[in-house]
Motif scaffolding. Structure first.
Motif, PDB file in Angstrom:
ATOM      1  N   GLU A 178      59.867-115.838 -15.528  1.00 47.85           N
ATOM      2  CA  GLU A 178      58.894-114.744 -15.429  1.00 47.85           C
ATOM      3  C   GLU A 178      58.274-114.842 -14.039  1.00 47.85           C
ATOM      4  O   GLU A 178      58.542-115.809 -13.306  1.00 47.85           O
ATOM      5  CB  GLU A 178      57.820-114.861 -16.513  1.00 47.85           C
ATOM      6  N   ALA A 179      57.489-113.849 -13.675  1.00 45.68           N
ATOM      7  CA  ALA A 179      56.846-113.896 -12.359  1.00 45.68           C
ATOM      8  C   ALA A 179      55.819-115.030 -12.340  1.00 45.68           C
ATOM      9  O   ALA A 179      55.099-115.234 -13.314  1.00 45.68           O
ATOM     10  CB  ALA A 179      56.167-112.565 -12.069  1.00 45.68           C
ATOM     11  N   VAL A 180      55.793-115.760 -11.244  1.00 44.68           N
ATOM     12  CA  VAL A 180      54.822-116.851 -11.105  1.00 44.68           C
ATOM     13  C   VAL A 180      54.067-116.706  -9.778  1.00 44.68           C
ATOM     14  O   VAL A 180      54.575-116.107  -8.835  1.00 44.68           O
ATOM     15  CB  VAL A 180      55.496-118.251 -11.167  1.00 44.68           C
ATOM     16  N   LEU A 181      52.864-117.270  -9.773  1.00 40.19           N
ATOM     17  CA  LEU A 181      52.089-117.336  -8.539  1.00 40.19           C
ATOM     18  C   LEU A 181      52.391-118.681  -7.906  1.00 40.19           C
ATOM     19  O   LEU A 181      52.222-119.719  -8.545  1.00 40.19           O
ATOM     20  CB  LEU A 181      50.591-117.215  -8.853  1.00 40.19           C
ATOM     21  N   ILE A 182      52.887-118.655  -6.670  1.00 37.53           N
ATOM     22  CA  ILE A 182      53.185-119.921  -5.993  1.00 37.53           C
ATOM     23  C   ILE A 182      52.260-120.091  -4.787  1.00 37.53           C
ATOM     24  O   ILE A 182      51.715-119.105  -4.267  1.00 37.53           O
ATOM     25  CB  ILE A 182      54.667-120.018  -5.550  1.00 37.53           C
ATOM     26  N   ALA A 183      52.104-121.336  -4.355  1.00 39.71           N
ATOM     27  CA  ALA A 183      51.209-121.607  -3.219  1.00 39.71           C
ATOM     28  C   ALA A 183      51.831-122.642  -2.289  1.00 39.71           C
ATOM     29  O   ALA A 183      52.617-123.493  -2.722  1.00 39.71           O
ATOM     30  CB  ALA A 183      49.865-122.108  -3.727  1.00 39.71           C
ATOM     31  N   THR A 184      51.442-122.581  -1.032  1.00 41.03           N
ATOM     32  CA  THR A 184      51.772-123.628  -0.062  1.00 41.03           C
ATOM     33  C   THR A 184      51.120-124.919  -0.553  1.00 41.03           C
ATOM     34  O   THR A 184      49.942-124.893  -0.929  1.00 41.03           O
ATOM     35  CB  THR A 184      51.149-123.270   1.313  1.00 41.03           C
ATOM     36  N   PRO A 185      51.837-126.039  -0.570  1.00 44.54           N
ATOM     37  CA  PRO A 185      51.255-127.267  -1.124  1.00 44.54           C
ATOM     38  C   PRO A 185      49.992-127.749  -0.401  1.00 44.54           C
ATOM     39  O   PRO A 185      49.119-128.336  -1.002  1.00 44.54           O
ATOM     40  CB  PRO A 185      52.377-128.290  -0.999  1.00 44.54           C
ATOM     41  N   SER A 186      49.882-127.511   0.914  1.00 44.90           N
ATOM     42  CA  SER A 186      48.744-128.086   1.632  1.00 44.90           C
ATOM     43  C   SER A 186      47.765-127.011   2.090  1.00 44.90           C
ATOM     44  O   SER A 186      47.567-126.830   3.284  1.00 44.90           O
ATOM     45  CB  SER A 186      49.264-128.856   2.839  1.00 44.90           C
ATOM     46  N   LEU A 187      47.164-126.324   1.136  1.00 40.69           N
ATOM     47  CA  LEU A 187      46.175-125.294   1.501  1.00 40.69           C
ATOM     48  C   LEU A 187      44.898-125.962   2.000  1.00 40.69           C
ATOM     49  O   LEU A 187      44.502-127.012   1.485  1.00 40.69           O
ATOM     50  CB  LEU A 187      45.834-124.442   0.282  1.00 40.69           C
ATOM     51  N   SER A 188      44.247-125.342   2.971  1.00 42.78           N
ATOM     52  CA  SER A 188      42.972-125.880   3.454  1.00 42.78           C
ATOM     53  C   SER A 188      41.924-125.744   2.358  1.00 42.78           C
ATOM     54  O   SER A 188      42.095-124.953   1.423  1.00 42.78           O
ATOM     55  CB  SER A 188      42.517-125.090   4.685  1.00 42.78           C
ATOM     56  N   GLU A 189      40.849-126.496   2.469  1.00 42.82           N
ATOM     57  CA  GLU A 189      39.789-126.456   1.460  1.00 42.82           C
ATOM     58  C   GLU A 189      39.249-125.037   1.297  1.00 42.82           C
ATOM     59  O   GLU A 189      38.993-124.578   0.191  1.00 42.82           O
ATOM     60  CB  GLU A 189      38.648-127.413   1.839  1.00 42.82           C
ATOM     61  N   GLU A 190      39.111-124.350   2.412  1.00 42.82           N
ATOM     62  CA  GLU A 190      38.567-122.993   2.380  1.00 42.82           C
ATOM     63  C   GLU A 190      39.511-122.057   1.607  1.00 42.82           C
ATOM     64  O   GLU A 190      39.084-121.265   0.777  1.00 42.82           O
ATOM     65  CB  GLU A 190      38.381-122.516   3.819  1.00 42.82           C
ATOM     66  N   LYS A 191      40.809-122.210   1.878  1.00 45.88           N
ATOM     67  CA  LYS A 191      41.788-121.364   1.181  1.00 45.88           C
ATOM     68  C   LYS A 191      41.879-121.718  -0.290  1.00 45.88           C
ATOM     69  O   LYS A 191      42.087-120.851  -1.128  1.00 45.88           O
ATOM     70  CB  LYS A 191      43.156-121.470   1.867  1.00 45.88           C
ATOM     71  N   LYS A 192      41.714-123.007  -0.601  1.00 46.32           N
ATOM     72  CA  LYS A 192      41.716-123.417  -2.009  1.00 46.32           C
ATOM     73  C   LYS A 192      40.583-122.737  -2.762  1.00 46.32           C
ATOM     74  O   LYS A 192      40.738-122.337  -3.915  1.00 46.32           O
ATOM     75  CB  LYS A 192      41.564-124.944  -2.126  1.00 46.32           C
ATOM     76  N   ARG A 193      39.436-122.642  -2.091  1.00 48.18           N
ATOM     77  CA  ARG A 193      38.284-121.984  -2.730  1.00 48.18           C
ATOM     78  C   ARG A 193      38.594-120.506  -2.984  1.00 48.18           C
ATOM     79  O   ARG A 193      38.279-119.979  -4.037  1.00 48.18           O
ATOM     80  CB  ARG A 193      37.021-122.138  -1.875  1.00 48.18           C
ATOM     81  N   SER A 194      39.246-119.858  -2.028  1.00 49.00           N
ATOM     82  CA  SER A 194      39.624-118.448  -2.219  1.00 49.00           C
ATOM     83  C   SER A 194      40.633-118.322  -3.353  1.00 49.00           C
ATOM     84  O   SER A 194      40.594-117.374  -4.127  1.00 49.00           O
ATOM     85  CB  SER A 194      40.232-117.867  -0.951  1.00 49.00           C
ATOM     86  N   LEU A 195      41.555-119.291  -3.434  1.00 47.88           N
ATOM     87  CA  LEU A 195      42.551-119.266  -4.508  1.00 47.88           C
ATOM     88  C   LEU A 195      41.857-119.415  -5.873  1.00 47.88           C
ATOM     89  O   LEU A 195      42.207-118.721  -6.831  1.00 47.88           O
ATOM     90  CB  LEU A 195      43.597-120.371  -4.300  1.00 47.88           C
ATOM     91  N   ASP A 196      40.864-120.305  -5.941  1.00 47.40           N
ATOM     92  CA  ASP A 196      40.112-120.472  -7.201  1.00 47.40           C
ATOM     93  C   ASP A 196      39.454-119.164  -7.601  1.00 47.40           C
ATOM     94  O   ASP A 196      39.438-118.787  -8.768  1.00 47.40           O
ATOM     95  CB  ASP A 196      39.015-121.540  -7.040  1.00 47.40           C
ATOM     96  N   GLN A 197      38.909-118.476  -6.617  1.00 47.28           N
ATOM     97  CA  GLN A 197      38.245-117.196  -6.861  1.00 47.28           C
ATOM     98  C   GLN A 197      39.249-116.170  -7.399  1.00 47.28           C
ATOM     99  O   GLN A 197      38.965-115.424  -8.334  1.00 47.28           O
ATOM    100  CB  GLN A 197      37.720-116.683  -5.520  1.00 47.28           C
ATOM    101  N   LEU A 198      40.430-116.180  -6.804  1.00 49.11           N
ATOM    102  CA  LEU A 198      41.496-115.258  -7.215  1.00 49.11           C
ATOM    103  C   LEU A 198      41.955-115.585  -8.641  1.00 49.11           C
ATOM    104  O   LEU A 198      42.123-114.700  -9.480  1.00 49.11           O
ATOM    105  CB  LEU A 198      42.665-115.384  -6.235  1.00 49.11           C
ATOM    106  N   MET A 199      42.135-116.891  -8.923  1.00 53.17           N
ATOM    107  CA  MET A 199      42.567-117.324 -10.258  1.00 53.17           C
ATOM    108  C   MET A 199      41.531-116.952 -11.316  1.00 53.17           C
ATOM    109  O   MET A 199      41.879-116.578 -12.431  1.00 53.17           O
ATOM    110  CB  MET A 199      42.797-118.844 -10.279  1.00 53.17           C
ATOM    111  N   PHE A 200      40.263-117.074 -10.953  1.00 51.95           N
ATOM    112  CA  PHE A 200      39.174-116.698 -11.867  1.00 51.95           C
ATOM    113  C   PHE A 200      39.338-115.237 -12.274  1.00 51.95           C
ATOM    114  O   PHE A 200      39.223-114.877 -13.435  1.00 51.95           O
ATOM    115  CB  PHE A 200      37.845-116.942 -11.155  1.00 51.95           C
ATOM    116  N   ARG A 201      39.684-114.408 -11.307  1.00 53.89           N
ATOM    117  CA  ARG A 201      39.868-112.977 -11.581  1.00 53.89           C
ATOM    118  C   ARG A 201      41.127-112.728 -12.414  1.00 53.89           C
ATOM    119  O   ARG A 201      41.109-111.961 -13.363  1.00 53.89           O
ATOM    120  CB  ARG A 201      39.944-112.199 -10.271  1.00 53.89           C
ATOM    121  N   PHE A 202      42.231-113.378 -12.028  1.00 61.90           N
ATOM    122  CA  PHE A 202      43.486-113.202 -12.784  1.00 61.90           C
ATOM    123  C   PHE A 202      43.280-113.593 -14.248  1.00 61.90           C
ATOM    124  O   PHE A 202      43.759-112.932 -15.153  1.00 61.90           O
ATOM    125  CB  PHE A 202      44.606-114.082 -12.205  1.00 61.90           C
ATOM    126  N   GLU A 203      42.574-114.714 -14.466  1.00 65.34           N
ATOM    127  CA  GLU A 203      42.394-115.192 -15.837  1.00 65.34           C
ATOM    128  C   GLU A 203      41.534-114.232 -16.651  1.00 65.34           C
ATOM    129  O   GLU A 203      41.780-114.028 -17.843  1.00 65.34           O
ATOM    130  CB  GLU A 203      41.816-116.614 -15.839  1.00 65.34           C
TER     131      GLU A 203
END
Ligand code: PRT
Ligand code: ZN
Length: 283
Positions: A178-203
């Motif tokens: 199925e479609a999956v969300l993938i990420a670069t393994p070494s995201l910066s802390e700032e980008k990780k925070r944005s990803l968390d924000q995005l995941m919060f919305r997706f969920e």
């Protein structure tokens, strides 16, 4: 700023855009170029062929990507699978001309198998200790047995209609995709925070899928009975009505049990039942 790669056109394009839109990330139609910036979230959308998305994410050209699990496994790029998205469901299967008898992967020993997914197929054959000839072809894999190019195929199946049309039978499912969300393994802390924000919305979007918001009027003495019938996020919400002795009861119900619950509620005296669609559920 985050950059997310999605399929430029094809089966995953529309649903990827719809998911982003539901999460409040819109890209102006018509302004869609190879790379577009969203107006409402600090993110850029990069449109690519699905085959190129795992590599783009592994290299950090894009921080995130939405792509089929089949492509992620085939490309064997170092990316992190963050989340399964619930759309683009299909399977990678082995199929044979329908008159062939198949009992196990041993059947494939020494046979020619046509596929666009040679890596996943090879891994499967190695695991099963079967050696077969893998013929990589880019498209129209289904016709390979018909024209004598192969004895079997390994391809994506969804409804199975394409196999039937070509006189083939699915005999082994190797990967459920199925479609999956993938990420670069070494995201910066700032980008990780944005990803968390995005995941919060997706969920929040996912949680609301298949859920309905139901309102009804009920005599006060039936509230306990109604509460026992209903699941609630905490408990149902109750509001007094202007008419004495009556309340309005609000609750979230899964679509699967909606009619059953409504019949039970009607039977105990619920009236004026409204069923509304639910867009997001934030817990
Ligand atoms: O241009 P680009 O390279 O980006 O796209 P593409 O042509 O490589 O891929 P695309 O758009 O066809 O599919 C993108 C992704 O959708 C795949 O990688 C899978 O993850 C997913 N997906 C879901 C499917 C299907 N369902 C599907 N049914 N991909 C392909 N199919 C094919 C299948 O191979 C068969 O030939 O559709 C045909 C119909 O399937 P049946 O079984 O329903 O008849
Ligand atoms: Zn592709």
């Amino acid at each position: 700023m985050l950059r997310i790669a999605i399929q430029a056109k094809g089966r995953l394009n529309e649903e990827s855009i719809a998911l982003l839109a539901e999460a409040g990330i819109t890209v102006e139609e018509g302004k869609r170029k190879l790379l577009t910036r969203s107006q409402d979230f600090d993110i850029e959308v990069l449109y690519l062929r699905d085959d190129d998305i795992p590599q783009a994410v592994a290299m950090g050209v894009a921080d995130l990507g939405i792509v089929g699990l089949n492509e992620v496994q085939e490309k064997e790029q170092p990316v992190e699978i963050v989340h399964s998205l619930g759309f683009g469901k299909c399977r990678l299967s082995i199929a044979l001309p329908k008159e062939q008898n198949y009992t196990s992967p041993r059947f494939l020993e020494g046979k020619r198998v046509a596929t666009s997914y040679p890596v996943i197929l090879k891994n499967f054959l190695d695991k099963e200790k079967v050696s077969a000839e893998i013929h990589e072809i880019a498209g129209s894999v289904e016709i390979a047995p018909l024209v004598g190019m192969a004895d079997a195929i390994f391809d994506i199946v969804s409804s199975g209609a394409t196999l039937i049309t070509n006189g083939l039978r699915e005999v082994e499912t190797v990967l459920a995709s199925e479609a999956v969300l993938i990420a670069t393994p070494s995201l910066s802390e700032e980008k990780k925070r944005s990803l968390d924000q995005l995941m919060f919305r997706f969920e929040a979007v996912e949680r609301s899928r298949g859920m309905k918001y139901v309102l009804m009027n009920l005599p006060d003495e039936k509230i306990a009975e109604a509460t026992a019938i209903l699941p609630g996020m905490k408990s149902p919400t109750l509001l007094p009505l202007a008419m004495k002795g009556w309340s309005s009861l609000h609750v979230v119900i899964n679509e699967k049990v909606l009619w059953q619950k409504i019949e039970q509620l009607k039977a105990i005296g619920a009236e004026d039942i409204l069923v509304l669609s639910l867009e997001k559920m934030i817990l």
